[in-house]
Every structure is written in structure tokens, then in C-alpha cells.
Scaffold this motif. Structure first.
Motif, PDB file in Angstrom:
ATOM      1  N   LEU A   1       0.827  -1.202   0.000  1.00 23.28           N
ATOM      2  CA  LEU A   1       0.000   0.000   0.000  1.00 23.28           C
ATOM      3  C   LEU A   1       0.866   1.258   0.000  1.00 23.28           C
ATOM      4  N   GLY A   2       2.008   1.182   0.711  1.00 22.94           N
ATOM      5  CA  GLY A   2       2.882   2.340   0.771  1.00 22.94           C
ATOM      6  C   GLY A   2       3.518   2.677  -0.561  1.00 22.94           C
ATOM      7  N   THR A   3       3.766   1.648  -1.373  1.00 25.94           N
ATOM      8  CA  THR A   3       4.360   1.875  -2.692  1.00 25.94           C
ATOM      9  C   THR A   3       3.305   2.007  -3.797  1.00 25.94           C
ATOM     10  N   PHE A   4       2.047   1.842  -3.423  1.00 20.44           N
ATOM     11  CA  PHE A   4       0.946   1.934  -4.374  1.00 20.44           C
ATOM     12  C   PHE A   4       0.930   3.285  -5.096  1.00 20.44           C
ATOM     13  N   PRO A   5       0.970   4.424  -4.350  1.00 24.76           N
ATOM     14  CA  PRO A   5       0.882   5.719  -5.042  1.00 24.76           C
ATOM     15  C   PRO A   5       2.013   5.949  -6.027  1.00 24.76           C
ATOM     16  N   THR A   6       3.254   5.543  -5.663  1.00 26.57           N
ATOM     17  CA  THR A   6       4.395   5.813  -6.528  1.00 26.57           C
ATOM     18  C   THR A   6       4.306   5.049  -7.836  1.00 26.57           C
ATOM     19  N   LEU A   7       4.044   3.725  -7.755  1.00 24.26           N
ATOM     20  CA  LEU A   7       3.960   2.931  -8.990  1.00 24.26           C
ATOM     21  C   LEU A   7       2.720   3.287  -9.800  1.00 24.26           C
ATOM     22  N   PHE A   8       1.641   3.654  -9.118  1.00 18.55           N
ATOM     23  CA  PHE A   8       0.436   4.077  -9.822  1.00 18.55           C
ATOM     24  C   PHE A   8       0.738   5.347 -10.624  1.00 18.55           C
ATOM     25  N   ALA A   9       1.399   6.309  -9.964  1.00 20.90           N
ATOM     26  CA  ALA A   9       1.739   7.565 -10.642  1.00 20.90           C
ATOM     27  C   ALA A   9       2.726   7.315 -11.771  1.00 20.90           C
ATOM     28  N   TYR A  10       3.689   6.426 -11.539  1.00 20.78           N
ATOM     29  CA  TYR A  10       4.671   6.116 -12.584  1.00 20.78           C
ATOM     30  C   TYR A  10       3.989   5.501 -13.799  1.00 20.78           C
ATOM     31  N   GLY A  11       3.069   4.578 -13.559  1.00 22.21           N
ATOM     32  CA  GLY A  11       2.390   3.917 -14.661  1.00 22.21           C
ATOM     33  C   GLY A  11       1.536   4.863 -15.478  1.00 22.21           C
ATOM     34  N   THR A  12       0.870   5.800 -14.814  1.00 25.34           N
ATOM     35  CA  THR A  12      -0.016   6.724 -15.527  1.00 25.34           C
ATOM     36  C   THR A  12       0.749   7.852 -16.208  1.00 25.34           C
ATOM     37  N   ALA A  13       1.963   8.146 -15.735  1.00 28.43           N
ATOM     38  CA  ALA A  13       2.697   9.283 -16.278  1.00 28.43           C
ATOM     39  C   ALA A  13       3.867   8.883 -17.163  1.00 28.43           C
ATOM     40  N   VAL A  14       4.164   7.573 -17.243  1.00 25.74           N
ATOM     41  CA  VAL A  14       5.379   7.157 -17.941  1.00 25.74           C
ATOM     42  C   VAL A  14       5.395   7.597 -19.409  1.00 25.74           C
ATOM     43  N   ASP A  15       4.228   7.595 -20.057  1.00 21.10           N
ATOM     44  CA  ASP A  15       4.186   7.989 -21.463  1.00 21.10           C
ATOM     45  C   ASP A  15       4.397   9.491 -21.655  1.00 21.10           C
ATOM     46  N   ALA A  16       4.106  10.267 -20.604  1.00 18.81           N
ATOM     47  CA  ALA A  16       4.204  11.715 -20.721  1.00 18.81           C
ATOM     48  C   ALA A  16       5.569  12.254 -20.278  1.00 18.81           C
ATOM     49  N   VAL A  17       6.406  11.381 -19.723  1.00 15.71           N
ATOM     50  CA  VAL A  17       7.710  11.809 -19.209  1.00 15.71           C
ATOM     51  C   VAL A  17       8.793  11.411 -20.201  1.00 15.71           C
ATOM     52  N   SER A  18       9.670  12.332 -20.491  1.00 17.06           N
ATOM     53  CA  SER A  18      10.739  12.057 -21.452  1.00 17.06           C
ATOM     54  C   SER A  18      11.758  11.089 -20.869  1.00 17.06           C
ATOM     55  N   ALA A  19      12.511  10.457 -21.757  1.00 12.41           N
ATOM     56  CA  ALA A  19      13.538   9.515 -21.318  1.00 12.41           C
ATOM     57  C   ALA A  19      14.588  10.219 -20.467  1.00 12.41           C
ATOM     58  N   THR A  20      14.895  11.467 -20.808  1.00  8.19           N
ATOM     59  CA  THR A  20      15.889  12.221 -20.030  1.00  8.19           C
ATOM     60  C   THR A  20      15.407  12.450 -18.605  1.00  8.19           C
ATOM     61  N   THR A  21      14.137  12.807 -18.460  1.00  2.56           N
ATOM     62  CA  THR A  21      13.577  13.028 -17.123  1.00  2.56           C
ATOM     63  C   THR A  21      13.552  11.741 -16.331  1.00  2.56           C
ATOM     64  N   ARG A  22      13.213  10.621 -16.989  1.00  6.00           N
ATOM     65  CA  ARG A  22      13.195   9.342 -16.282  1.00  6.00           C
ATOM     66  C   ARG A  22      14.589   8.980 -15.777  1.00  6.00           C
ATOM     67  N   ARG A  23      15.593   9.258 -16.586  1.00  2.72           N
ATOM     68  CA  ARG A  23      16.963   8.965 -16.153  1.00  2.72           C
ATOM     69  C   ARG A  23      17.346   9.805 -14.939  1.00  2.72           C
ATOM     70  N   ARG A  24      16.917  11.066 -14.944  1.00  6.84           N
ATOM     71  CA  ARG A  24      17.222  11.936 -13.801  1.00  6.84           C
ATOM     72  C   ARG A  24      16.525  11.435 -12.539  1.00  6.84           C
TER      73      ARG A  24
END
Length: 229
Positions: free
Chosen positions: A166-189
Motif C-alpha cells: 500500500l505504501g508503494t501503491f501511489p508511486t507505482l500508480f503515478a509512474y504507470g499513468t505518467a510514464v508515457d508523458a515523461v521524457s527519457a531524459t527526465t526518467r533517467r534523472r
């Protein structure tokens, strides 16, 4: 370690709304993380039951203490190594390869899951993909399993790992919904920043493991719950 699988299924789901993820996509992400949380809790309960058997057997506390120390050192070293990999390369592949044998195991498991992603990602069986996280070779979950064993209770073990899910739920949920909108450079950072956090967090089980083995060392004073005794 969860990033590649999340990226993989998120790409299959896609988005139907240019303003953000659709209701259907949000549902799929929720099912995925729900399955992951249930899987963590189930494994935590199993580990707690195993710990209960060890404690009830009597005469094995010293051995259990030794095992706990070794597990702490191994888990802590794995987390630190993964953190160094993230911080140095900004990608999960390097992080997985930073732990001896982990990259190959991770590739084997995710390879088998890839065969089912296309069929499961868009339906209710995406929860099964989430549940598979309980079997992924992830060094971040290993300390949680050790903690569950130390509780010597299936109920407490399940509650502890369920709380982790449950504690990691928000982070992975946000990552999954935003991954397409975040550039590869930002993901690396972001990965590099997380790598630094992993290194710091990994020193905790490492220090506790060394202390259990009779080699007390200073540790970062983070607000961590005490390991059951």
C-alpha cells in the motif's frame, strides 16, 4: 526493478484522452497495483508462518539470529549495489546488473511475463501481472520478507508486507499513468535521484545485519521500525 514491467504494460494500455489517462487506464493501473499488494501480503503471511515454525521449534534462536544478520547484510548490499547502478547509469538495467546474478534472473522472469502482457494488460487479468511482482527478483522487497520472517506470525507478516504494498501503491500508480508523458531524459534523472535514496536506505539493513553478526557500525538515523526480537 518494477519499472520495466510497469512501462511494458502501460504502453499496451495507452491513453484515450489527451488530457491524461482515461478512466479505463486508471482502472487497469489500480488492478495491477492491487494484485501486487495482495501478492506481497500473501508472501508476507507465508514468511511469517515460516518464522513462527522456527521460533516454536525452540533451540534455533541463535541460528535464526545468524540467518537474520546474514540476510540483512545480503539485502543491504543488494540495495546499495542497485542504488549505485541507478545513480551511475540512470536506468534499471544497469541497476539489475549491479547485483551479481540478479540481472539474469530478472530478465528470465520478465521474459516469461512478456509472453502474457498483450493478453492480460487490457483486461482484469492485469491483476495477475501485479501479483507476479511477489516473485520478481527485487532487492527492495527482500528486507520486507526478512522482516516478515522475524515477526514469527503469519498475521503480522501479511500486515507488514501488505502495508509495504500500500505504501508503494501511489508511486507505482503515478509512474504507470505518467510514464508515457515523461521524457527519457527526465526518467533517467529520476532514476539517478532514486539511486541515491536506495544507497542511503540500503545502509540500514546492512548496518543492522552487521550488528547482528557482532560488528556494530554507525548507521544513518532514519525513522525505521525496530526488527522484532
Amino acid at each position: 526493478m518494477c519499472g520495466p514491467l510497469v512501462t511494458m504494460y502501460a504502453d499496451r494500455i495507452g491513453t484515450d484522452d489527451r488530457r491524461g489517462p482515461s478512466t479505463r487506464a486508471l482502472r487497469q493501473h489500480a488492478l495491477f497495483n492491487g494484485g501486487r499488494t495482495v501478492s506481497y501480503a500473501a508472501v508476507g503471511g507465508l514468511m511469517g508462518a515460516v518464522g513462527g515454525v522456527l521460533v516454536d521449534a525452540g533451540g534455533v534462536l541463535a541460528v535464526a539470529h545468524l540467518v537474520r544478520g546474514v540476510a540483512g547484510v545480503v539485502a543491504g548490499a543488494a540495495i546499495v549495489a542497485a542504488g549505485v547502478g541507478y545513480a551511475a547509469g540512470g536506468g534499471s538495467r544497469l541497476a539489475a546488473g549491479a547485483v551479481p546474478g540478479l540481472g539474469r534472473a530478472f530478465s528470465a522472469v520478465t521474459g516469461r511475463l512478456t509472453d502474457h502482457v498483450d493478453d492480460w494488460a487490457t483486461g482484469p487479468r492485469i491483476a495477475v501481472l501485479g501479483a507476479a511482482h511477489g516473485a520478481l527478483p527485487c532487492p527492495l522487497i527482500y528486507p520486507g520478507y526478512v522482516y516478515a520472517v522475524a515477526t514469527a506470525s503469519p498475521v503480522e507478516g501479511a500486515a507488514a508486507l501488505g502495508a509495504l504494498g500500500l505504501g508503494t501503491f501511489p508511486t507505482l500508480f503515478a509512474y504507470g499513468t505518467a510514464v508515457d508523458a515523461v521524457s527519457a531524459t527526465t526518467r533517467r534523472r529520476v532514476h539517478r535521484a532514486l539511486g541515491v535514496a536506495f544507497v542511503v536506505a540500503g545502509t540500514i539493513p546492512l548496518a543492522k545485519g552487521l550488528a547482528a553478526l557482532g560488528w556494530p557500525v554507525p548507521q544513518v538515523p532514519l525513522p525505521m521500525p525496530p526488527l522484532p526480537t
